[in-house]
Design an enzyme around this catalytic site. Structure first.
Site, PDB file in Angstrom:
ATOM      1  N   PRO A   1       0.800  -1.230   0.000  1.00 10.60           N
ATOM      2  CA  PRO A   1       0.000   0.000   0.000  1.00 10.60           C
ATOM      3  C   PRO A   1       0.834   1.283   0.000  1.00 10.60           C
ATOM      4  O   PRO A   1       1.833   1.400   0.714  1.00 10.60           O
ATOM      5  CB  PRO A   1      -0.809  -0.122   1.296  1.00 10.60           C
ATOM      6  CG  PRO A   1      -0.944  -1.584   1.503  1.00 10.60           C
ATOM      7  CD  PRO A   1       0.362  -2.169   1.037  1.00 10.60           C
ATOM      8  N   CYS A   2       0.366   2.242  -0.810  1.00  8.25           N
ATOM      9  CA  CYS A   2       1.109   3.484  -1.002  1.00  8.25           C
ATOM     10  C   CYS A   2       0.685   4.597  -0.050  1.00  8.25           C
ATOM     11  O   CYS A   2       1.393   5.605   0.099  1.00  8.25           O
ATOM     12  CB  CYS A   2       0.962   3.970  -2.438  1.00  8.25           C
ATOM     13  SG  CYS A   2      -0.739   4.433  -2.882  1.00  8.25           S
ATOM     14  N   LYS A   3      -0.465   4.444   0.588  1.00  4.91           N
ATOM     15  CA  LYS A   3      -1.017   5.536   1.377  1.00  4.91           C
ATOM     16  C   LYS A   3      -0.053   6.101   2.422  1.00  4.91           C
ATOM     17  O   LYS A   3       0.010   7.319   2.623  1.00  4.91           O
ATOM     18  CB  LYS A   3      -2.318   5.088   2.054  1.00  4.91           C
ATOM     19  CG  LYS A   3      -3.134   6.222   2.648  1.00  4.91           C
ATOM     20  CD  LYS A   3      -4.482   5.726   3.144  1.00  4.91           C
ATOM     21  CE  LYS A   3      -5.311   6.882   3.702  1.00  4.91           C
ATOM     22  NZ  LYS A   3      -6.627   6.412   4.205  1.00  4.91           N
TER      23      LYS A   3
ATOM     24  N   VAL B   1       3.026   6.717   2.309  1.00  3.96           N
ATOM     25  CA  VAL B   1       4.107   7.559   1.778  1.00  3.96           C
ATOM     26  C   VAL B   1       3.673   8.433   0.612  1.00  3.96           C
ATOM     27  O   VAL B   1       4.485   9.183   0.065  1.00  3.96           O
ATOM     28  CB  VAL B   1       5.313   6.695   1.335  1.00  3.96           C
ATOM     29  CG1 VAL B   1       5.904   5.953   2.518  1.00  3.96           C
ATOM     30  CG2 VAL B   1       4.911   5.707   0.237  1.00  3.96           C
ATOM     31  N   SER B   2       2.411   8.365   0.228  1.00  5.41           N
ATOM     32  CA  SER B   2       1.939   9.094  -0.949  1.00  5.41           C
ATOM     33  C   SER B   2       1.814  10.589  -0.668  1.00  5.41           C
ATOM     34  O   SER B   2       1.278  10.992   0.362  1.00  5.41           O
ATOM     35  CB  SER B   2       0.585   8.546  -1.401  1.00  5.41           C
ATOM     36  OG  SER B   2       0.053   9.327  -2.441  1.00  5.41           O
TER      37      SER B   2
END
Length: 273
Positions: A71-73, A75-76
């Site tokens: 999941p990117c959340k 570090v996005s």
């Protein structure tokens, strides 16, 4: 036939790239989104569903490659409400992936990871350094870099970071660079008359993936079939299974463009030659 364990599988975009590059197949996958899981079960019917990676183990699984578009959340840069809190975020599962790998009878010879470009800048680069340190501790050498979907010919930008790791003491024969730049054709008549200044980009992608684009709009909104085409998936990969437009677009928006992933693997593999 070599084998892949897929974690944070989504709808299998990264898996498709890894399967093609390593000439292998997915034998097990982990995904908690019920709609994505439905796609995975249809498209990879011989793969075992592992459930939530935070509660499963891999003691009974051996694989040549492990891949994860985690999941990117955390570090996005788009994740403004949570202020990119990184490793303290509940969706930061990279360390869970490392723990899970340690339960395997033998470590995979190769590891492929994918995330948003923000991973390399988060916390002044410390979060990426943490990822590299943890894979190094397990005995892996890693090459990494940012590849854009447009680099693979897609008609959109979509920057993503990819990491390719190999066990340092492995005598496993790694694949040679494969693939070539596709030749551009004229496209269909429909393509030539409906896309205006986007014609060049649309025509290029049409020739790369081998089929013309569907209508971009449907019922006053984005056509999920067009989003599917933009992302480089086979026709109906998601839309034949998930009938909700909202859910289909959500799955595709979070997916890995397979052609982008394949190009990343080709480029990163060059560093190991």
């Amino acid at each position: 036939m070599q084998s892949i364990i897929s974690l944070c599988s989504g709808i299998g975009g990264l898996d498709l790239a890894v399967e093609k590059f390593f000439d292998t197949q997915v034998i097990a996958h982990s995904e908690i989104n019920p709609h994505a899981l439905e796609v995975m079960e249809h498209r990879f019917p011989d793969s075992v569903s592992l459930g939530d990676l935070k509660s499963c183990n891999l003691r009974n699984f051996e694989a040549d490659i492990l891949c994860a578009g985690f999941p990117c959340k955390p570090v996005s840069v788009a994740n403004v409400p949570d202020k990119r809190i990184g490793q303290d975020h509940e969706q930061w599962v990279f360390d869970d992936i490392i723990k899970l790998m340690k339960t395997m009878p033998a470590l995979p010879k190769g590891v492929v990871l994918e995330n948003v470009q923000g991973l390399q800048s988060h916390n002044s680069g410390e979060t990426l350094r943490h990822v590299l340190r943890e894979t190094t501790k397990l005995g892996y050498h890693t090459a990494w870099g940012v590849v854009w979907a447009r680099d693979a010919g897609a008609p959109h930008r979509r920057a993503r970071i990819f990491l390719l790791s190999y066990l340092a003491d492995s005598d496993w024969k790694r694949p040679q660079r494969q693939g070539s730049k596709p030749e551009l054709g004229k496209g269909s008549k429909e393509t030539e008359t409906t896309w205006g200044r986007y014609l060049g980009a649309i025509k290029r992608w049409e020739n790369i993936i081998g089929r013309p684009p569907p209508r971009a709009d449907k019922d006053m909104g984005l056509n999920p079939a067009f989003a599917e085409w933009l992302m480089g998936f086979d026709e109906g990969w998601v839309t034949d299974i998930i009938k909700s437009r909202t859910q289909s677009i959500d799955l595709l928006g979070n997916a890995v463009c397979p052609q982008q992933g394949l190009l990343a693997l080709q480029l990163l593999q060059d560093r190991f030659q």
